[in-house]
Write a protein that holds these residues in place. Sequence first.
Motif, PDB file in Angstrom:
ATOM      1  N   GLN A 181      28.729  35.205  42.843  1.00  0.00           N
ATOM      2  CA  GLN A 181      30.026  35.546  42.266  1.00  0.00           C
ATOM      3  C   GLN A 181      31.149  34.921  43.078  1.00  0.00           C
ATOM      4  OE1 GLN A 181      30.576  39.824  41.789  1.00  0.00           O
ATOM      5  NE2 GLN A 181      32.734  39.578  42.263  1.00  0.00           N
ATOM      6  N   GLU A 183      35.702  33.792  42.832  1.00  0.00           N
ATOM      7  CA  GLU A 183      36.950  34.053  42.104  1.00  0.00           C
ATOM      8  C   GLU A 183      37.561  32.728  41.674  1.00  0.00           C
ATOM      9  OE1 GLU A 183      39.819  37.650  43.019  1.00  0.00           O
ATOM     10  OE2 GLU A 183      40.605  35.806  43.904  1.00  0.00           O
ATOM     11  N   LYS A 248      43.812  35.573  37.734  1.00  0.00           N
ATOM     12  CA  LYS A 248      42.626  35.522  38.604  1.00  0.00           C
ATOM     13  C   LYS A 248      41.467  36.254  37.927  1.00  0.00           C
ATOM     14  CE  LYS A 248      44.176  34.475  43.160  1.00  0.00           C
ATOM     15  NZ  LYS A 248      44.768  33.244  42.702  1.00  0.00           N
ATOM     16  N   LYS A 250      36.926  36.827  37.922  1.00  0.00           N
ATOM     17  CA  LYS A 250      35.662  36.664  38.649  1.00  0.00           C
ATOM     18  C   LYS A 250      34.710  35.837  37.805  1.00  0.00           C
ATOM     19  CE  LYS A 250      36.249  40.638  41.495  1.00  0.00           C
ATOM     20  NZ  LYS A 250      36.378  42.074  41.428  1.00  0.00           N
TER      21      LYS A 250
END
Length: 265
Positions: A181, A183, A248, A250
Amino acid sequence: MEAGTKIHPGTTALLATFGYAKVKVSKRPIVGILSTGTELLDVGDELTPGKIRNSNGPMVEAQLKRMGMMYQSYGMLEDNLESCQHMVEKALAETDLLITTGGVSVGDYDYLPVIYERLGATVLFNKIAMRPGSVTTVSVLNGKLLFGLSGNPSACFTGFELYVRPAIEKMMGSLAPYLPQIEAELDEAIPDANPFIRFMRGLWTFGADGVTARPAGFNKTNAVSSIARGNCIIVLPPGEHGYERGAKVKLLLLGSEQGVSTWNI
Ligand SMILES: Nc1nc2c(c(=O)[nH]1)N[C@H]1C(S)=C(S)[C@@H](COP(=O)(O)OP(=O)(O)OC[C@H]3O[C@@H](n4cnc5c(N)ncnc54)[C@H](O)[C@@H]3O)O[C@H]1N2
Ligand code: MOO
């Protein structure tokens, strides 16, 4: 090296360096795959009215291959309760876990929920507040997991990456069972709002603005092209508003088959 570490070229080199020709590893489970749906045709078949080629079966096989897993394919079955139940029983006897695609919702010919009941499987969950893949159902019978993935291709793909993948990794003792993961910033607005968390097929790139991501095309649950073009899953939390360019978000990173055309090092 800790138990649960994945063996890749680097770990292989380290083991070789210290004289380990053989090490104890976890057994890879054998995964069964069964696609259900009277409308399904084989990949090589000519299209006829009301029919659709089975893309979920080959896709799930490829998702397993990407993980380095072994699988046993049970092909495609028409929506017939008796034959589907028989095949589920056979597949469960021969494999360590079973993935089915389609037939898991509430339609008249969606037989997987009835089959779980007939076999006495314990349904762990049969609805998830997410899009796509809300119908993803997981049950367990005699210690074996049955994953009922949606028939809709994008939902099927997402259900695999979010639920099947980590379960298989855990079965092998992995310390890191989830997709990586990071960003990123959206480089395209996603105007529509959704009351459910969304997992959108996306495309991430690294450029002057750092890591940016955008939807990988038509992102409906029945879409196949966005699965083909995507290299990540964009996670969009639920809300009353859409997302602006620059927001923003993920990302869950998929395999790294897609390279870049040039390096800017
Ligand atoms: N009353 C309700 N109906 C539906 C709901 C609901 O909550 N209430 N949820 C909808 C959602 S969301 C989905 S997703 C679908 C999923 O249903 P199934 O998982 O039972 O899938 P099918 O109906 O068998 O197929 C859906 C769609 O996908 C195509 N398909 C199926 N298998 C394949 C394959 N192997 N390769 C390619 N395409 C495939 C199929 O032809 C259908 O078009 O339920 C909604 N209904
Ligand atoms: O499970 Mo359905 O795919 O939410 O679209």
